[in-house]
Design an enzyme around this catalytic site. Structure first.
Site, PDB file in Angstrom:
ATOM      1  N   GLY A   1      36.475  37.620  38.912  1.00 44.98           N
ATOM      2  CA  GLY A   1      36.333  38.096  40.293  1.00 44.98           C
ATOM      3  C   GLY A   1      37.198  37.391  41.321  1.00 44.98           C
ATOM      4  O   GLY A   1      37.056  37.661  42.509  1.00 44.98           O
TER       5      GLY A   1
ATOM      6  N   ALA B   1      38.391  44.946  39.305  1.00 50.41           N
ATOM      7  CA  ALA B   1      37.624  44.020  38.452  1.00 50.41           C
ATOM      8  C   ALA B   1      38.593  43.189  37.613  1.00 50.41           C
ATOM      9  O   ALA B   1      39.558  43.718  37.062  1.00 50.41           O
ATOM     10  CB  ALA B   1      36.693  44.811  37.539  1.00 50.41           C
ATOM     11  N   CYS B   2      38.346  41.885  37.553  1.00 52.69           N
ATOM     12  CA  CYS B   2      39.153  40.994  36.707  1.00 52.69           C
ATOM     13  C   CYS B   2      38.161  40.139  35.900  1.00 52.69           C
ATOM     14  O   CYS B   2      36.961  40.376  35.952  1.00 52.69           O
ATOM     15  CB  CYS B   2      40.103  40.172  37.582  1.00 52.69           C
ATOM     16  SG  CYS B   2      39.263  38.957  38.578  1.00 52.69           S
ATOM     17  N   PRO B   3      38.599  39.134  35.149  1.00 56.68           N
ATOM     18  CA  PRO B   3      37.620  38.399  34.341  1.00 56.68           C
ATOM     19  C   PRO B   3      36.481  37.768  35.154  1.00 56.68           C
ATOM     20  O   PRO B   3      35.320  37.917  34.809  1.00 56.68           O
ATOM     21  CB  PRO B   3      38.463  37.334  33.635  1.00 56.68           C
ATOM     22  CG  PRO B   3      39.828  37.923  33.568  1.00 56.68           C
ATOM     23  CD  PRO B   3      39.985  38.754  34.806  1.00 56.68           C
TER      24      PRO B   3
ATOM     25  N   ILE C   1      34.185  40.959  35.203  1.00 54.13           N
ATOM     26  CA  ILE C   1      33.601  41.621  34.024  1.00 54.13           C
ATOM     27  C   ILE C   1      32.606  40.691  33.329  1.00 54.13           C
ATOM     28  O   ILE C   1      31.644  41.113  32.708  1.00 54.13           O
ATOM     29  CB  ILE C   1      34.722  42.055  33.042  1.00 54.13           C
ATOM     30  CG1 ILE C   1      35.675  43.046  33.735  1.00 54.13           C
ATOM     31  CG2 ILE C   1      34.150  42.651  31.765  1.00 54.13           C
ATOM     32  CD1 ILE C   1      35.091  44.406  34.051  1.00 54.13           C
TER      33      ILE C   1
END
Ligand SMILES: Cc1ncc(COP(=O)(O)O)c(C=O)c1O
Length: 439
Positions: free
Chosen positions: A401, A397-399, A426
């Site tokens: 996607g 998961a990153c800010p 996220i």
């Protein structure tokens, strides 16, 4: 040329013609406004001085510290100005992504306070964002800082309306250019210059440039962030276009290698964006036209940025184990799961959830049970081989996607049988109202 103070050398920067055989545009003269010729190194020197000036003597008397939410050029200029006046400067940010800039600020005597935050810049629409909370606290009674407030301060754009813009007109013999192209960070420079140019000629076309989503061009916002805050007004721009970090570096290379203009990535992005926008317009013109783009700062502070993305330019071997080496086919073959699907999968198969955001963003809010490996560290980890057991599924998961999808593709290439990326990141998780916990 003799001056009483370095401050007097802010402004009056050169306007330099780009040789037509380099840009290849038909019927258009293209000029670069070299803002890196300002004394502290960028277009921000003008805004910093204009914003800090009204409160400076009171701050010196009280011994107040100057404070700004900046991890870049504004901070650099303010730190220099604070030092000259015997007061301190504090840079508040949620992530210093450019190591050279961080070291430069420390060298200038700045204090750096890193707060948790969810995006790279202030998000006033999110009441949880610690950077936003800090920003708000600066307006409360009892605050003793001199807060320059670049995201909201009208004197930011004013510096360019009264300085940069009129200088361009004067150097073009009293005429505004037909187009003006500039990166958008706080939007101060593009807003101010656009106003000054349109005063002279209301038909000036203004092109704003932002970074591609989840890409990073230091100094400018990405397409999502740009709507959120500050003095940004969409009506300033005839069009807003995206540039990638790869395009910014391509533009920078042309300026550096063919024009002798040692531009940083946003100067490169502006050159690239200008040529791309004007290429098809030129042949349709019946009269010669003029366009101006801004070169915000110099390249030297960005060598690590370039090394990471294009190592071969610095004599290093290109890496095939980096996220940048992932092909479009690999990307489209990688599983991106939406929030509902991810939650189901987590309940059933208990994947290892890896959150790739900054430790500060992670500390503020994260998926319960997830571990935090910030993207830079993740990049180092995969260089040593597959960092996770193949026996356990992994959800990245990153800010938003995009980065996580690249790394999921890379881990798949490295032989992991079951890696997925959280689609929308996220932010999508938060927007779907799925639970997040605080450290
Ligand atoms: C390198 C660089 N380019 C472009 C910009 C964008 O300028 P503005 O904040 O005036 O939109 C900035 C702002 O910090 C910057 O540091």
């Amino acid at each position: 040329m003799r001056f009483e103070s370095i401050i007097e050398t802010v402004g009056d920067t050169p306007l330099v013609r780009i040789a037509p055989h380099v840009h290849g545009l038909q019927n258009i003269d293209l000029y670069a406004k070299l803002e890196f010729c300002n004394p502290f190194g960028s277009l921000k020197d003008r805004a910093a001085w204009n914003m800090v000036r009204p409160g400076l003597s009171a701050a010196v008397e009280r011994g107040s510290q100057i404070v700004e939410l900046s991890s870049g050029n504004t901070a650099k200029a303010l730190a220099a100005i604070a030092g000259m006046h015997g007061i301190g400067f504090k840079s508040v940010t949620n992530r210093m992504k450019i190591p050279e800039m961080r070291e430069m600020l420390l060298l200038l005597g700045a204090e750096i306070e890193e707060l948790p935050g969810q995006s790279e810049c202030l998000d006033p629409t999110n009441p949880e964002d610690p950077l936003t909370l800090f920003h708000r606290s600066l307006d409360e009674p009892g605050n003793t800082y001199l807060h320059t407030d670049q995201y909201y301060n009208a004197r930011n754009a004013e510096a360019h309306e009264t300085g940069t813009g009129p200088e361009i007109v004067a150097d073009l013999d009293g005429r505004a250019p037909d187009w003006f192209i500039s990166g958008v960070g706080t939007a101060g420079s593009s807003t101010g210059v656009a106003r000054a140019l349109r005063d002279r000629n209301p038909k000036v076309g203004v092109v704003g440039l932002v970074a591609d989503k989840s890409d990073f061009v230091p100094g400018i916002r990405n397409i999502d962030e740009v709507q959120e805050v500050g003095i940004f007004d969409p009506l300033t721009y005839d069009t807003i276009e995206k540039v990638t970090s790869a395009e910014a570096i391509d533009g920078l290379l042309t300026l550096v290698r063919r024009c002798g203009i040692l531009a940083g990535p946003t100067g490169g992005a502006a050159y690239f964006g200008a040529v791309r926008y004007l290429r098809d317009i030129g042949p349709q013109l019946t009269e010669p036209a003029t366009a101006v783009f801004i070169v915000c700062d110099r390249v030297e502070s960005y060598l690590s940025y370039i090394r990471k993305r294009r190592p071969e330019l610095l004599g290093l071997r290109p890496r095939n184990d980096s996220a940048a080496s992932v092909t479009p086919e690999e990307l489209s073959g990688t599983a991106a799961v939406g929030v509902a699907e991810a939650r189901e999968w987590m309940a059933k198969e208990r994947p290892l959830v890896v959150d790739m955001r900054s430790p500060y963003a992670y500390a503020a809010l994260h998926i319960e049970g997830s571990i935090n490996i910030v993207d830079e560290l993740f990049a180092d980890l995969v260089r040593g081989g597959l960092p996770f057991s193949k026996a356990r599924p992994v959800l990245l998961a990153c800010p938003v996607g995009e980065q996580s999808l690249r790394y999921a593709a890379l881990l798949t290439r490295m032989g992991h049988p079951n890696v997925r990326s959280l689609d929308g990141g996220i932010i999508a998780w938060r927007d779907a109202g799925a639970p997040l916990v605080r450290e």
